[in-house]
Design a protein around this motif. Structure first.
Motif, PDB file in Angstrom:
ATOM      1  N   ARG B  98       0.835  -1.207   0.000  1.00  0.00           N
ATOM      2  CA  ARG B  98       0.000   0.000   0.000  1.00  0.00           C
ATOM      3  C   ARG B  98       0.870   1.257   0.000  1.00  0.00           C
ATOM      4  O   ARG B  98       0.487   2.268  -0.565  1.00  0.00           O
ATOM      5  CB  ARG B  98      -0.888  -0.018   1.252  1.00  0.00           C
ATOM      6  CG  ARG B  98      -2.031   0.940   1.248  1.00  0.00           C
ATOM      7  CD  ARG B  98      -3.240   0.336   0.560  1.00  0.00           C
ATOM      8  NE  ARG B  98      -4.387   1.248   0.635  1.00  0.00           N
ATOM      9  CZ  ARG B  98      -4.580   2.237  -0.225  1.00  0.00           C
ATOM     10  NH1 ARG B  98      -3.734   2.445  -1.196  1.00  0.00           N
ATOM     11  NH2 ARG B  98      -5.630   3.029  -0.105  1.00  0.00           N
ATOM     12  N   HIS B 101       5.388   3.166  -4.144  1.00  0.00           N
ATOM     13  CA  HIS B 101       5.239   4.277  -5.070  1.00  0.00           C
ATOM     14  C   HIS B 101       4.726   3.789  -6.422  1.00  0.00           C
ATOM     15  O   HIS B 101       4.308   4.589  -7.244  1.00  0.00           O
ATOM     16  CB  HIS B 101       6.578   4.986  -5.266  1.00  0.00           C
ATOM     17  CG  HIS B 101       7.002   5.727  -4.049  1.00  0.00           C
ATOM     18  ND1 HIS B 101       6.281   6.778  -3.548  1.00  0.00           N
ATOM     19  CD2 HIS B 101       8.036   5.550  -3.195  1.00  0.00           C
ATOM     20  CE1 HIS B 101       6.859   7.236  -2.459  1.00  0.00           C
ATOM     21  NE2 HIS B 101       7.925   6.491  -2.220  1.00  0.00           N
ATOM     22  N   VAL B 102       4.779   2.482  -6.610  1.00  0.00           N
ATOM     23  CA  VAL B 102       4.300   1.920  -7.875  1.00  0.00           C
ATOM     24  C   VAL B 102       2.775   1.829  -7.797  1.00  0.00           C
ATOM     25  O   VAL B 102       2.226   1.073  -7.007  1.00  0.00           O
ATOM     26  CB  VAL B 102       4.928   0.539  -8.141  1.00  0.00           C
ATOM     27  CG1 VAL B 102       4.540   0.040  -9.515  1.00  0.00           C
ATOM     28  CG2 VAL B 102       6.436   0.612  -8.008  1.00  0.00           C
ATOM     29  N   LYS B 103       2.120   2.627  -8.610  1.00  0.00           N
ATOM     30  CA  LYS B 103       0.669   2.785  -8.534  1.00  0.00           C
ATOM     31  C   LYS B 103      -0.117   1.466  -8.529  1.00  0.00           C
ATOM     32  O   LYS B 103      -0.932   1.237  -7.639  1.00  0.00           O
ATOM     33  CB  LYS B 103       0.181   3.683  -9.677  1.00  0.00           C
ATOM     34  CG  LYS B 103      -0.101   5.122  -9.230  1.00  0.00           C
ATOM     35  CD  LYS B 103      -1.495   5.244  -8.617  1.00  0.00           C
ATOM     36  CE  LYS B 103      -1.642   6.406  -7.643  1.00  0.00           C
ATOM     37  NZ  LYS B 103      -1.436   7.714  -8.219  1.00  0.00           N
ATOM     38  N   PRO B 104       0.096   0.576  -9.544  1.00  0.00           N
ATOM     39  CA  PRO B 104      -0.701  -0.653  -9.579  1.00  0.00           C
ATOM     40  C   PRO B 104      -0.545  -1.489  -8.312  1.00  0.00           C
ATOM     41  O   PRO B 104      -1.504  -2.097  -7.842  1.00  0.00           O
ATOM     42  CB  PRO B 104      -0.145  -1.410 -10.791  1.00  0.00           C
ATOM     43  CG  PRO B 104       0.574  -0.417 -11.582  1.00  0.00           C
ATOM     44  CD  PRO B 104       1.036   0.655 -10.668  1.00  0.00           C
ATOM     45  N   SER B 106       0.136  -0.428  -5.167  1.00  0.00           N
ATOM     46  CA  SER B 106      -0.596   0.140  -4.044  1.00  0.00           C
ATOM     47  C   SER B 106      -2.103   0.067  -4.285  1.00  0.00           C
ATOM     48  O   SER B 106      -2.891  -0.123  -3.367  1.00  0.00           O
ATOM     49  CB  SER B 106      -0.146   1.572  -3.777  1.00  0.00           C
ATOM     50  OG  SER B 106      -0.754   2.458  -4.677  1.00  0.00           O
ATOM     51  N   MET B 107      -2.494   0.158  -5.569  1.00  0.00           N
ATOM     52  CA  MET B 107      -3.923   0.049  -5.860  1.00  0.00           C
ATOM     53  C   MET B 107      -4.435  -1.364  -5.618  1.00  0.00           C
ATOM     54  O   MET B 107      -5.550  -1.547  -5.123  1.00  0.00           O
ATOM     55  CB  MET B 107      -4.199   0.475  -7.303  1.00  0.00           C
ATOM     56  CG  MET B 107      -4.449   1.971  -7.433  1.00  0.00           C
ATOM     57  SD  MET B 107      -4.497   2.513  -9.151  1.00  0.00           S
ATOM     58  CE  MET B 107      -6.009   1.727  -9.714  1.00  0.00           C
TER      59      MET B 107
END
Lengths: 255, 310
Positions: B98, B101-104, B106-107
């Motif tokens: 979560r 920094h890697v968007k996918p 944490s999403m």
């Protein structure tokens, strides 16, 4: 030419959202130079310091620390960000001392000083402990190695923080208002340590409100306001005889 | 001057120095009324509980240490410990994801947390128990090759496995939020200090963030542990013979529903009380450690006031 311990900045710009905090900043700091940056709060003096350590990234301009482009590498068309490992490597050569000390509260003073060499440089533990003891002694805290930061006064914490940065054997030391969070009685002990360091030929950039320190120790002085470098020159000269009216009115108020 | 006045008071108001007189608390009439009312209600309930023969306390006593019950208790303890341990580990992984920094990444963690916190545990448990309806065969193998083994999901997803999976996955979502909260309690300055020393992200997480997040994570985890102990009663719907199901099995035969539910409740209560002691100790320990200011305060030296009467 040996470029260790030098800082070169050309036309540095930096914005936080709509607010431009650094406007075409030029800097040239030689090896072993003691440079003080003064100015009102919000003038960008802390930001430029944080850029030199990579805690903030610059939007544009040239920033060379120790002769290398800092945090980026240059190609024909652009600056590309360095991989985290390379950035971390560059950072180990630049020590940073914070206004709020930022010692690790879960480690003793000695462990704090050892943290850089042991965790980052993978140095030998025993040797690092010995070195940490020497550094703590040099900042006058030889007997305090086993204390936790919470058990030390602000001045003592800040001296441990300086020792922690020095343990990495940096070429440059940055100080971000190192005495602003201290009560007046403790300011002297931190400044004494910094003066000792200055004598040893370390490149130092100090953001400070201590004009006495600037006058006594600094080689050069930079006055910043509203994101611009308003005036710079020999420290004693600028303090005694400021050329710009903005510098004059600032110095009148603080001196 | 002041001593003169206090001496004057001493003469006027009894023999004790006014400065040494104890300060007493005011008891109001409503406080007395509260006492009387509470005692009356308490006595009323107690007499009813003790005199109502339908409670059948002798049955409670008879089954309290019955083998079936104790075996159920053991299973309950096992489920609690196992699902908490696995849930915490998975929760830690989710919290780290979560914070990525890697968007996918944490999403994905965010989606997981939303899904598992947004649906009832009971529904999730039944869902995992019936997962074979969705995926009858599980095949483990290397993608895009022929190497694989097929496993019949029905055989591995027995009631206990389903219970463990359901509780763990649900708990992980809650633990992830607790751990993330602990992470965000670590000051920005600490991260900057670690960065300026050139620490890598994983080093910073292990040596700086996690140790400092512990004081806020551990007490909350203790709370979750106690909660989980009671939550395991939900898996009785899957036919897992934990504490509640064990009592249900007995009263299905003997029809002594209430006494056996009392047995189960008493065990839950005993275990909760046993767990809340270390929990409160943990809370005390870590609430002290979070104090950033010097922990040692100068002891107040009490000296005899001047002119004390001997």
């Amino acid at each position: 030419m040996n470029t260790d311990g030098t800082i070169l900045a050309q036309k540095i710009r930096k914005s936080f959202g709509p607010k431009t905090v650094l406007k075409d900043i030029d800097l040239e700091i030689a090896s072993g130079e003691i440079c003080c940056i003064i100015g009102p709060s919000g003038s960008g003096k802390s930001t430029i310091l944080r850029c030199i350590n990579g805690l903030e990234t610059v939007d544009s301009g040239v920033l060379k620390v120790n002769g290398e482009d800092f945090g980026y590498y240059e190609t024909d068309k652009a600056y590309h960000a360095l991989p985290p490992k390379r950035l971390a490597q560059q950072r180990t050569r630049v020590g940073m001392v914070f206004q709020s000390f930022n010692l690790f509260p879960n480690m003793t003073a000695r462990e704090n000083v050892m943290s850089g060499p042991v965790l980052v440089k993978r140095a030998d533990k025993k040797e690092s402990a010995k070195r940490a003891q020497e550094l703590l002694t040099s900042v006058g805290l030889g007997a305090f190695g086993d204390r936790y930061p919470a058990e030390l006064s602000g001045g003592q914490q800040q001296r441990v923080a300086i020792a922690r940065s020095l343990a990495m054997d940096p070429d440059i030391m940055l100080f971000d208002e190192p005495t602003s969070a201290l009560d007046p009685e403790k300011v002297g002990e931190v400044l004494t340590v910094m003066k000792e360091l200055a004598k040893k030929g370390m490149t130092m950039v100090v953001v400070t409100h201590e004009m006495g320190f600037a006058r006594e120790v600094a080689d050069s002085l930079i006055f910043m306001d509203d994101g611009y470098v308003v005036e710079r020159g020999d420290a004693r000269e600028v303090l005694a005889n400021p050329q710009e009216s903005r510098t004059q009115s600032f110095l009148e108020k603080v001196l | 001057m002041t001593t003169a006045i206090s001496k004057g008071n001493k003469a006027a108001m009894g023999s004790i120095d006014a400065a040494l007189k104890p300060r007493l608390r005011l008891r109001t009439r409503s406080e007395y009324a509260g006492w009387i009312l509470s005692i009356l209600v308490g006595v009323g309930i107690l007499t009813s509980v003790l005199t109502n023969s339908n409670f059948k306390w002798e049955i409670v006593g008879k089954y309290f240490f019955a083998e079936t019950i104790l075996r159920g208790l053991m299973l309950t303890i096992f489920l609690t410990v196992a699902s908490m341990t696995l849930g915490t580990l998975l929760g830690l992984a989710l919290a780290i994801m979560r914070a990525s920094h890697v968007k996918p990444v944490s999403m994905a963690a965010g989606l997981y947390i939303t899904l598992f916190r947004g649906t009832p545990v009971l529904v999730q448990l039944i869902f995992w128990f019936n997962i074979s309806a969705l995926y009858p065969n599980l095949s483990i193998g290397i993608p895009f090759t022929d190497i694989s083994t097929a496993i019949d999901v029905n055989t591995i997803m027995g009631p206990i496995t389903a219970a463990l999976v359901g509780l763990t996955l649900n708990q992980a979502a809650y633990m992830a939020e607790i751990i993330r909260g602990g992470f965000s309690a670590v000051g920005k300055g600490q991260l900057e200090a670690a960065d300026s020393l050139g620490m890598s992200a994983s080093m910073r997480m292990r040596k700086v963030i996690i140790p400092q997040a512990m004081p806020s994570i551990i007490p909350a985890t203790g709370n979750q542990f106690i909660g989980m102990f009671k939550e395991t009663s939900l898996v009785s719907v899957l036919g897992v013979a934990e504490l509640l199901q064990s009592t249900q099995l007995i009263y299905a035969r003997t029809f002594e529903t209430i006494p056996l539910l009392i047995v189960a409740s008493l065990w839950y209560l005993v275990m909760t009380l046993l767990l809340s002691y270390p929990q409160s100790k943990l809370e005390q320990k870590y609430s002290r450690a979070t104090a950033r200011l010097p922990r040692k305060s100068k002891p107040v030296v009490l000296t005899d006031p001047e002119g004390i009467a001997r």
